[in-house]
Every structure is written in C-alpha cells, then in structure tokens.
Write a protein that holds these residues in place. Sequence first.
Motif, PDB file in Angstrom:
ATOM      1  N   LYS A 197       0.875  -1.166   0.000  1.00  0.00           N
ATOM      2  CA  LYS A 197       0.000   0.000   0.000  1.00  0.00           C
ATOM      3  C   LYS A 197       0.912   1.215   0.000  1.00  0.00           C
ATOM      4  O   LYS A 197       1.711   1.380   0.929  1.00  0.00           O
ATOM      5  CB  LYS A 197      -0.904  -0.003   1.232  1.00  0.00           C
ATOM      6  N   ASN A 198       0.823   2.009  -1.076  1.00  0.00           N
ATOM      7  CA  ASN A 198       1.700   3.173  -1.248  1.00  0.00           C
ATOM      8  C   ASN A 198       3.178   2.781  -1.130  1.00  0.00           C
ATOM      9  O   ASN A 198       3.960   3.416  -0.438  1.00  0.00           O
ATOM     10  CB  ASN A 198       1.339   4.289  -0.275  1.00  0.00           C
ATOM     11  N   ASN A 199       3.514   1.667  -1.782  1.00  0.00           N
ATOM     12  CA  ASN A 199       4.884   1.142  -1.874  1.00  0.00           C
ATOM     13  C   ASN A 199       5.451   0.632  -0.547  1.00  0.00           C
ATOM     14  O   ASN A 199       6.641   0.459  -0.397  1.00  0.00           O
ATOM     15  CB  ASN A 199       5.834   2.181  -2.486  1.00  0.00           C
ATOM     16  N   LYS A 200       4.599   0.379   0.436  1.00  0.00           N
ATOM     17  CA  LYS A 200       5.043  -0.180   1.716  1.00  0.00           C
ATOM     18  C   LYS A 200       4.366  -1.544   1.912  1.00  0.00           C
ATOM     19  O   LYS A 200       3.161  -1.688   1.697  1.00  0.00           O
ATOM     20  CB  LYS A 200       4.667   0.729   2.889  1.00  0.00           C
ATOM     21  N   LEU A 201       5.174  -2.534   2.331  1.00  0.00           N
ATOM     22  CA  LEU A 201       4.637  -3.877   2.542  1.00  0.00           C
ATOM     23  C   LEU A 201       3.633  -3.849   3.686  1.00  0.00           C
ATOM     24  O   LEU A 201       3.964  -3.533   4.825  1.00  0.00           O
ATOM     25  CB  LEU A 201       5.777  -4.858   2.846  1.00  0.00           C
ATOM     26  N   GLU A 202       2.390  -4.166   3.335  1.00  0.00           N
ATOM     27  CA  GLU A 202       1.310  -4.125   4.314  1.00  0.00           C
ATOM     28  C   GLU A 202       1.040  -5.507   4.908  1.00  0.00           C
ATOM     29  O   GLU A 202       0.781  -5.641   6.101  1.00  0.00           O
ATOM     30  CB  GLU A 202       0.044  -3.587   3.641  1.00  0.00           C
ATOM     31  N   LYS A 203       1.116  -6.548   4.071  1.00  0.00           N
ATOM     32  CA  LYS A 203       0.917  -7.916   4.564  1.00  0.00           C
ATOM     33  C   LYS A 203       1.384  -8.896   3.489  1.00  0.00           C
ATOM     34  O   LYS A 203       1.567  -8.537   2.333  1.00  0.00           O
ATOM     35  CB  LYS A 203      -0.541  -8.185   4.921  1.00  0.00           C
ATOM     36  N   TRP A 204       1.600 -10.119   3.910  1.00  0.00           N
ATOM     37  CA  TRP A 204       1.868 -11.193   2.961  1.00  0.00           C
ATOM     38  C   TRP A 204       1.256 -12.470   3.494  1.00  0.00           C
ATOM     39  O   TRP A 204       0.979 -12.599   4.679  1.00  0.00           O
ATOM     40  CB  TRP A 204       3.349 -11.364   2.656  1.00  0.00           C
ATOM     41  N   ASN A 205       0.993 -13.394   2.578  1.00  0.00           N
ATOM     42  CA  ASN A 205       0.460 -14.686   2.974  1.00  0.00           C
ATOM     43  C   ASN A 205       0.854 -15.764   1.966  1.00  0.00           C
ATOM     44  O   ASN A 205       1.168 -15.470   0.825  1.00  0.00           O
ATOM     45  CB  ASN A 205      -1.061 -14.633   3.167  1.00  0.00           C
ATOM     46  N   ARG A 206       0.835 -16.977   2.440  1.00  0.00           N
ATOM     47  CA  ARG A 206       1.163 -18.132   1.623  1.00  0.00           C
ATOM     48  C   ARG A 206      -0.126 -18.774   1.154  1.00  0.00           C
ATOM     49  O   ARG A 206      -1.067 -18.921   1.928  1.00  0.00           O
ATOM     50  CB  ARG A 206       1.988 -19.129   2.430  1.00  0.00           C
ATOM     51  N   GLU A 207      -0.177 -19.117  -0.114  1.00  0.00           N
ATOM     52  CA  GLU A 207      -1.357 -19.734  -0.712  1.00  0.00           C
ATOM     53  C   GLU A 207      -0.955 -21.061  -1.356  1.00  0.00           C
ATOM     54  O   GLU A 207       0.202 -21.252  -1.721  1.00  0.00           O
ATOM     55  CB  GLU A 207      -1.956 -18.829  -1.793  1.00  0.00           C
ATOM     56  N   PHE A 208      -1.931 -21.923  -1.503  1.00  0.00           N
ATOM     57  CA  PHE A 208      -1.723 -23.180  -2.203  1.00  0.00           C
ATOM     58  C   PHE A 208      -2.726 -23.269  -3.342  1.00  0.00           C
ATOM     59  O   PHE A 208      -3.926 -23.102  -3.126  1.00  0.00           O
ATOM     60  CB  PHE A 208      -1.903 -24.376  -1.268  1.00  0.00           C
ATOM     61  N   GLN A 209      -2.217 -23.501  -4.527  1.00  0.00           N
ATOM     62  CA  GLN A 209      -3.090 -23.650  -5.688  1.00  0.00           C
ATOM     63  C   GLN A 209      -3.720 -25.034  -5.604  1.00  0.00           C
ATOM     64  O   GLN A 209      -3.026 -26.034  -5.403  1.00  0.00           O
ATOM     65  CB  GLN A 209      -2.274 -23.522  -6.965  1.00  0.00           C
ATOM     66  N   PRO A 210      -5.040 -25.125  -5.742  1.00  0.00           N
ATOM     67  CA  PRO A 210      -5.672 -26.436  -5.649  1.00  0.00           C
ATOM     68  C   PRO A 210      -5.221 -27.349  -6.788  1.00  0.00           C
ATOM     69  O   PRO A 210      -4.998 -26.901  -7.906  1.00  0.00           O
ATOM     70  CB  PRO A 210      -7.173 -26.136  -5.749  1.00  0.00           C
ATOM     71  N   ILE A 211      -5.071 -28.590  -6.457  1.00  0.00           N
ATOM     72  CA  ILE A 211      -4.715 -29.596  -7.454  1.00  0.00           C
ATOM     73  C   ILE A 211      -5.966 -30.426  -7.723  1.00  0.00           C
ATOM     74  O   ILE A 211      -6.499 -31.052  -6.817  1.00  0.00           O
ATOM     75  CB  ILE A 211      -3.572 -30.494  -6.944  1.00  0.00           C
ATOM     76  N   TYR A 212      -6.412 -30.362  -8.948  1.00  0.00           N
ATOM     77  CA  TYR A 212      -7.622 -31.091  -9.326  1.00  0.00           C
ATOM     78  C   TYR A 212      -7.244 -32.415  -9.943  1.00  0.00           C
ATOM     79  O   TYR A 212      -6.368 -32.487 -10.805  1.00  0.00           O
ATOM     80  CB  TYR A 212      -8.445 -30.256 -10.318  1.00  0.00           C
ATOM     81  N   LYS A 213      -7.914 -33.449  -9.496  1.00  0.00           N
ATOM     82  CA  LYS A 213      -7.676 -34.772 -10.043  1.00  0.00           C
ATOM     83  C   LYS A 213      -8.920 -35.208 -10.791  1.00  0.00           C
ATOM     84  O   LYS A 213     -10.044 -34.967 -10.381  1.00  0.00           O
ATOM     85  CB  LYS A 213      -7.368 -35.769  -8.918  1.00  0.00           C
ATOM     86  N   GLU A 214      -8.671 -35.870 -11.892  1.00  0.00           N
ATOM     87  CA  GLU A 214      -9.777 -36.353 -12.702  1.00  0.00           C
ATOM     88  C   GLU A 214     -10.398 -37.572 -12.026  1.00  0.00           C
ATOM     89  O   GLU A 214      -9.694 -38.492 -11.625  1.00  0.00           O
ATOM     90  CB  GLU A 214      -9.256 -36.742 -14.090  1.00  0.00           C
ATOM     91  N   VAL A 215     -11.710 -37.514 -11.878  1.00  0.00           N
ATOM     92  CA  VAL A 215     -12.422 -38.639 -11.283  1.00  0.00           C
ATOM     93  C   VAL A 215     -13.022 -39.466 -12.394  1.00  0.00           C
ATOM     94  O   VAL A 215     -13.803 -38.948 -13.220  1.00  0.00           O
ATOM     95  CB  VAL A 215     -13.536 -38.143 -10.327  1.00  0.00           C
ATOM     96  N   ARG A 216     -12.669 -40.712 -12.438  1.00  0.00           N
ATOM     97  CA  ARG A 216     -13.197 -41.609 -13.483  1.00  0.00           C
ATOM     98  C   ARG A 216     -14.190 -42.572 -12.872  1.00  0.00           C
ATOM     99  O   ARG A 216     -13.934 -43.133 -11.819  1.00  0.00           O
ATOM    100  CB  ARG A 216     -12.048 -42.364 -14.140  1.00  0.00           C
ATOM    101  N   PRO A 217     -15.303 -42.755 -13.555  1.00  0.00           N
ATOM    102  CA  PRO A 217     -16.318 -43.690 -13.014  1.00  0.00           C
ATOM    103  C   PRO A 217     -15.878 -45.136 -13.099  1.00  0.00           C
ATOM    104  O   PRO A 217     -15.031 -45.563 -13.744  1.00  0.00           O
ATOM    105  CB  PRO A 217     -17.538 -43.453 -13.909  1.00  0.00           C
TER     106      PRO A 217
END
Length: 105
Positions: free
Chosen positions: A85-105
């Motif tokens: 915010k206005n070039n000052k680090l306001e916050k950070w966080n770690r995220e995980f991208q979901p991994i989608y698996k194909e479900v087969r019948p």
Amino acid sequence: MKHNLITIIALLTVLLSSCSGVRIAAMRQSKMEQLELGMSKSQVVNILGSSYSIAQKEIHMNDTIEVISYRNVPFDEEFYLFRFKNNKLEKWNREFQPIYKEVRP
C-alpha cells in the motif's frame, strides 16, 4: 571395480537430487525471515529476487495498492502474495493452488 564406481555415482546422484527440494525450501524460509512489514517493494525484491508476477494493481481511495506473487520453486502449487500500500509492505500470505484430479467412473 568399474561396477562399484557406477553404483557409487548412481547412489550419489539419487541422494543429491532427493535433497535439493529441501535445500531450496530452506533458502526460501531464510529469505522470508528477513522481511518486515513497512519495507518498500524494492527492498522485498532485493531479498526475494525479481522473478515475481504482478497479481493486482489498483488505486483505492487515493492509495496505490499492488500485490505481487512469488512461486516457491520447486513446489509449484505453493506461492506467496505480497500486498503493498503506497509502496510499503502491508501484509503477505502463503497460498496453495488447488490440485484437481480427474475422477473416473
């Protein structure tokens, strides 16, 4: 003798390659510990490197908001978001991208 040398080289290759992911992640942790809220974007980039992408940029009520993203290589599903915010680090966080698996019948 030649067979033993090949075996030793193969074992060293497996051993060194299996440890590389842990060493890279540990290096990232040591860099993350250097960060402090209130740092400028250039200070953060000096610590983490310039291989980031801009995830968001906007002006909100006369404040400039920018969010940059770093992937935690070699763990491509893990990434960090840094909000300035206005070039000052306001916050950070770690995220995980979901991994989608194909479900087969």
